[in-house]
Design a protein around this motif. Structure first.
Motif, mmCIF file in Angstrom:
data_model
loop_
_atom_site.group_PDB
_atom_site.id
_atom_site.type_symbol
_atom_site.label_atom_id
_atom_site.label_comp_id
_atom_site.label_asym_id
_atom_site.label_seq_id
_atom_site.Cartn_x
_atom_site.Cartn_y
_atom_site.Cartn_z
ATOM 1 N N LYS A 132 0.842 -1.207 0.000
ATOM 2 C CA LYS A 132 0.000 0.000 0.000
ATOM 3 C C LYS A 132 0.876 1.256 0.000
ATOM 4 C CE LYS A 132 -3.987 -2.032 2.426
ATOM 5 N NZ LYS A 132 -4.815 -1.956 3.649
ATOM 6 N N ASP A 133 1.901 1.241 0.855
ATOM 7 C CA ASP A 133 2.806 2.393 0.918
ATOM 8 C C ASP A 133 3.531 2.594 -0.410
ATOM 9 O OD1 ASP A 133 2.062 2.701 3.543
ATOM 10 O OD2 ASP A 133 3.819 1.672 4.363
ATOM 11 N N MET A 134 3.921 1.493 -1.036
ATOM 12 C CA MET A 134 4.626 1.587 -2.313
ATOM 13 C C MET A 134 3.755 2.239 -3.375
ATOM 14 S SD MET A 134 5.946 -1.513 -4.799
ATOM 15 C CE MET A 134 4.231 -1.988 -5.137
ATOM 16 N N PHE A 135 2.497 1.785 -3.501
ATOM 17 C CA PHE A 135 1.620 2.345 -4.528
ATOM 18 C C PHE A 135 1.251 3.794 -4.222
ATOM 19 C CE2 PHE A 135 0.696 -2.165 -5.635
ATOM 20 C CZ PHE A 135 1.045 -2.081 -6.973
ATOM 21 N N ALA A 136 1.199 4.159 -2.938
ATOM 22 C CA ALA A 136 0.941 5.560 -2.583
ATOM 23 C C ALA A 136 2.094 6.440 -3.066
ATOM 24 C CB ALA A 136 0.763 5.690 -1.066
ATOM 25 N N ARG A 137 3.337 5.964 -2.896
ATOM 26 C CA ARG A 137 4.506 6.707 -3.374
ATOM 27 C C ARG A 137 4.500 6.806 -4.899
ATOM 28 N NH1 ARG A 137 9.860 4.274 -0.686
ATOM 29 N NH2 ARG A 137 10.766 6.041 -1.828
ATOM 30 N N ILE A 138 4.105 5.715 -5.556
ATOM 31 C CA ILE A 138 4.080 5.699 -7.020
ATOM 32 C C ILE A 138 3.081 6.723 -7.547
ATOM 33 C CG2 ILE A 138 3.451 4.316 -9.035
ATOM 34 C CD1 ILE A 138 4.584 1.880 -7.558
ATOM 35 N N GLU A 139 1.879 6.733 -6.990
ATOM 36 C CA GLU A 139 0.838 7.651 -7.464
ATOM 37 C C GLU A 139 1.221 9.104 -7.188
ATOM 38 O OE1 GLU A 139 -2.797 6.267 -5.712
ATOM 39 O OE2 GLU A 139 -3.107 4.746 -7.269
ATOM 40 N N GLY A 142 9.147 1.896 -5.167
ATOM 41 C CA GLY A 142 8.598 3.221 -4.895
ATOM 42 C C GLY A 142 9.634 4.304 -5.107
ATOM 43 N N PHE A 143 10.843 4.050 -4.642
ATOM 44 C CA PHE A 143 11.924 5.022 -4.826
ATOM 45 C C PHE A 143 12.249 5.215 -6.301
ATOM 46 C CE2 PHE A 143 16.472 5.712 -5.546
ATOM 47 C CZ PHE A 143 16.630 6.947 -4.925
ATOM 48 N N ALA A 144 12.207 4.119 -7.089
ATOM 49 C CA ALA A 144 12.530 4.208 -8.514
ATOM 50 C C ALA A 144 11.580 5.163 -9.232
ATOM 51 C CB ALA A 144 12.480 2.821 -9.145
ATOM 52 N N PHE A 145 10.293 5.108 -8.895
ATOM 53 C CA PHE A 145 9.331 6.032 -9.508
ATOM 54 C C PHE A 145 9.650 7.473 -9.128
ATOM 55 C CE2 PHE A 145 6.822 2.287 -10.429
ATOM 56 C CZ PHE A 145 6.134 2.642 -11.566
ATOM 57 N N GLU A 146 10.005 7.714 -7.883
ATOM 58 C CA GLU A 146 10.353 9.066 -7.437
ATOM 59 C C GLU A 146 11.629 9.544 -8.127
ATOM 60 O OE1 GLU A 146 8.512 8.550 -2.909
ATOM 61 O OE2 GLU A 146 10.660 8.283 -3.282
ATOM 62 N N TYR A 147 12.599 8.661 -8.240
ATOM 63 C CA TYR A 147 13.882 8.978 -8.879
ATOM 64 C C TYR A 147 13.670 9.359 -10.348
ATOM 65 C CZ TYR A 147 18.543 8.049 -10.851
ATOM 66 O OH TYR A 147 19.741 8.146 -11.526
ATOM 67 N N CYS A 148 12.870 8.569 -11.062
ATOM 68 C CA CYS A 148 12.634 8.842 -12.482
ATOM 69 C C CYS A 148 11.764 10.081 -12.683
ATOM 70 C CB CYS A 148 11.978 7.628 -13.146
ATOM 71 S SG CYS A 148 13.036 6.159 -13.209
ATOM 72 N N ALA A 149 10.792 10.303 -11.781
ATOM 73 C CA ALA A 149 9.905 11.468 -11.907
ATOM 74 C C ALA A 149 10.692 12.767 -11.797
ATOM 75 C CB ALA A 149 8.821 11.413 -10.836
#
Length: 418
Positions: free
Chosen positions: A130-137, A167-174
């Motif tokens: 849940k935490d991972m998908f919250a970070r992704i969104e 989750g970090f990968a999505f933040e890094y790429c964003a």
């Protein structure tokens, strides 16, 4: 009497048996690419030929990541089994094709099948997911779709990485304006290939990479480059720091040697550093003189020559004030020429030619004024001890100048006396 049947030696003239249950129950609803993977692998399995997922991807012109997703899909559908080879590596496994007719008649242990939706719902009950998908969104700035959820979960299942890393990968790429889910998946796969599965490993890797990017930027600034380095240029620079063990100060000293050439390049600096490295760095001695002492001697020469050239220039300006005006005008015209070169003026060519004509005209006037007043044309220029290397010790080819070996202890003593 015995009977034999001729066997073909050409694999592609043989037949592959595919169970009708697979065609009727599984193939019709499966993604097309996943069916291709199943059938292609089944063919080679029947032939007893060794191959891996990379071979499948190459032959089917697919990404290896998609091949891994196909096996995860077929495992969930119960038509294959993954036989793990190592407990610490979820990507290292063999594939066993299940006999579907045995599943029907119960001769083997029944394999539970899960739809993608069921798999997502089961894993979404976990707080970590849940935490991972919250970070992704939050990183994407939108709600993630069900199919995208399934794709993200497949990375965790196939690659064996942590949800925190995903989750970090999505933040890094964003942060780099890369928000495509497929792009993020490629980044994660590269991390896994490099053995980076935990946040600690990824963080340490990125810290090293970011630090090296700062080094690249400093080198390019020193060379006056306003672009990013190519892959080959970064490879060369890495050899300076990792292979030769040079510190940034030494690399920047090598970059400074390009100030006297028209087209500085990474290859030119590389030749300088290779020569220094071959001579065992700044502490190497020849005839009792260190290379560091030799470079200090060259610095001393250039500083003296700049000072003497400045004094001669002031002498000329004092006697012929018009020459000072011409030099200042030449500087202004040169600046104008540079601005025009990068402008979008429609009359760029005409304006450039006009300025060049002005420079030629006042340069000719300056030459007449110098000779008429008893000065040589190059009287205000720097007078180098060695015109070949302009007192840098390095030729335009990146090789040591002959004068480098001609420096004696007596010449070095000039530094301490000055």
């Amino acid at each position: 009497m015995s009977f034999k049947r001729e066997k073909t030696k050409d694999y592609f003239l043989l037949d592959t048996n595919v169970e009708n249950m697979f065609i009727n129950e599984y193939m019709v609803s499966a993604p097309e690419g996943y069916v291709k993977v199943y059938l292609f692998a089944l063919m080679y399995t029947n032939l007893g030929v060794e191959f891996d997922n990379g071979d499948i991807a190459k032959q089917l012109m697919m990404e290896e990541e998609d091949v891994l997703k196909a096996w995860t899909y077929w495992e969930k559908m119960g038509v294959i089994r993954k036989i793990r080879k190592a407990s610490d590596n979820s990507l290292d496994y063999d594939v066993e094709f299940v006999l579907l007719k045995n599943m029907l008649y119960g001769t083997h242990e029944e394999t539970q099948q899960f739809s993608s939706e069921q798999g997502i719902n089961a894993q979404m009950a976990n707080q970590e997911y849940k935490d991972m998908f919250a970070r992704i969104e939050k990183a994407l700035g939108r709600v993630i779709s069900g199919s995208e959820m399934g794709e993200v979960l497949s990375w965790i299942n196939d690659f064996g990485t942590d949800p925190e890393v995903v989750g970090f990968a999505f933040e890094y790429c964003a942060k780099r304006n890369k928000k495509a889910v497929r792009y993020v998946g490629a980044v994660i796969r590269n991390w896994i290939t490099d053995g980076l599965r935990t946040m600690e490993e990824v963080s340490a890797h990125l810290e090293q990479v970011e630090g090296r990017n700062v080094d690249y930027k400093r080198v390019f600034q020193a060379l006056g480059f306003k672009r990013n380095p190519t892959e080959e240029e970064t490879r060369i620079m890495d050899t300076w720091f990792d292979g030769m063990g040079f510190r940034m100060e030494t690399v920047l000293d090598a970059c400074a040697k390009t100030s006297g050439i028209s087209s500085p390049s990474i290859n030119y600096v590389n030749r300088i550093l290779e020569n220094w490295y071959a001579e065992n760095g700044s502490n190497a001695k020849a005839d009792g003189i260190t290379n560091s002492d030799r470079m200090k001697y060259y610095d001393y020469l250039r500083e003296r020559e700049e000072r003497e050239a400045g004094e001669r220039k002031e002498e000329v300006y004092s006697k012929v004030p018009r020459i000072r005006e011409i030099d200042e005008e030449e500087q202004r015209l040169a600046s104008s020429l540079s601005r025009i070169a990068v402008s979008n003026r429609v009359d760029k060519r005409e304006a450039t030619e006009e300025i060049k004509e002005k420079i030629d005209r006042i340069s000719t006037e300056k030459a007449f004024l110098l000779t008429d007043n008893g000065f040589e044309l190059d009287y205000m220029d720097m007078k180098y001890q060695c015109p070949l290397c302009r007192d840098t010790g390095m030729l335009d080819t990146g090789e040591r100048c002959q004068c480098f070996r001609e420096i004696t202890e007596e010449k070095i003593s000039l530094i301490t006396k000055a």
